[in-house]
Design a protein around this motif. Structure first.
Motif, short mmCIF file in Angstrom:
data_model
loop_
_atom_site.label_atom_id
_atom_site.label_comp_id
_atom_site.label_asym_id
_atom_site.label_seq_id
_atom_site.Cartn_x
_atom_site.Cartn_y
_atom_site.Cartn_z
N SER A 1 44.42 89.25 143.99
CA SER A 1 45.86 89.12 143.74
C SER A 1 46.35 87.73 144.15
O SER A 1 45.71 87.02 144.93
N ASP B 1 48.83 87.23 146.07
CA ASP B 1 49.09 87.28 147.51
C ASP B 1 47.83 86.95 148.31
O ASP B 1 47.88 86.20 149.29
N GLU B 2 46.69 87.53 147.90
CA GLU B 2 45.42 87.23 148.58
C GLU B 2 45.11 85.74 148.45
O GLU B 2 44.70 85.09 149.42
N ARG C 1 47.20 83.24 147.94
CA ARG C 1 48.14 82.44 148.74
C ARG C 1 47.70 82.40 150.20
O ARG C 1 47.74 81.36 150.86
N LYS C 2 47.26 83.56 150.73
CA LYS C 2 46.80 83.61 152.12
C LYS C 2 45.58 82.70 152.32
O LYS C 2 45.47 82.01 153.34
N ILE C 3 44.68 82.71 151.36
CA ILE C 3 43.48 81.85 151.45
C ILE C 3 43.90 80.38 151.43
O ILE C 3 43.46 79.58 152.26
N GLU D 1 46.82 78.99 152.15
CA GLU D 1 47.61 78.61 153.32
C GLU D 1 46.77 78.54 154.58
O GLU D 1 47.07 77.76 155.48
N SER D 2 45.71 79.34 154.67
CA SER D 2 44.89 79.35 155.87
C SER D 2 43.83 78.25 155.85
O SER D 2 43.25 77.92 156.88
N ASP E 1 37.85 79.49 153.05
CA ASP E 1 37.03 79.33 151.85
C ASP E 1 36.57 77.89 151.65
O ASP E 1 35.88 77.61 150.67
N TRP F 1 53.42 84.37 142.05
CA TRP F 1 53.22 83.44 143.16
C TRP F 1 54.46 83.36 144.02
O TRP F 1 55.57 83.16 143.52
N LYS F 2 54.30 83.55 145.33
CA LYS F 2 55.43 83.51 146.25
C LYS F 2 55.41 82.28 147.16
O LYS F 2 56.20 82.18 148.08
N GLY F 3 54.47 81.37 146.90
CA GLY F 3 54.36 80.18 147.73
C GLY F 3 55.13 79.01 147.15
O GLY F 3 55.97 79.16 146.25
#
Length: 105
Positions: free
Chosen positions: A7, A9-10, A12-14, A16-17, A20, A99-101
């Motif tokens: 997704s 959301d998944e 975006r988390k990757i 932002e962190s 990977d 996309w929410k970023g």
């Protein structure tokens, strides 16, 4: 060889962190759509331009590549085409409408 689907959301988390490691974010919309706003750091290769030859912008077929479009249809098509060309690490993240970023122009 198949591609993975996660997704937005998944993804975006990757992103932002910084997890990977080294990856490419590939926007497969048309250039005018890309120019109107895209995920920061993304490169643009329109789905329609992905044919039987590997895109020059993507020289490493083992590179982790996150593919997206507007709604998820073209990203699926592009992911299938890239896998057929021998790319081994493709992840379809769907459409930028989810996309929410941040958006880059």
């Amino acid at each position: 060889m198949a591609y993975k689907k996660i997704s937005m959301d998944e993804a975006r988390k990757i992103f932002e962190s910084g997890a990977d490691g080294s990856y490419t974010i590939l926007d497969v919309r048309r250039l005018d759509e890309f120019s109107s706003g895209h995920i920061p750091g993304a490169i643009n290769v329109a789905n329609e331009s992905i044919g039987t030859e590997a895109p020059a912008e993507l020289p490493d077929k083992n590179q982790l590549i996150y593919v997206y479009c507007r709604s998820g249809n073209r990203s699926k098509q592009a992911a299938e085409k890239l896998v057929a060309q021998g790319y081994t690490n493709i992840v379809d993240i769907g459409g930028i409408i989810d996309w929410k970023g941040k958006i880059e122009k």
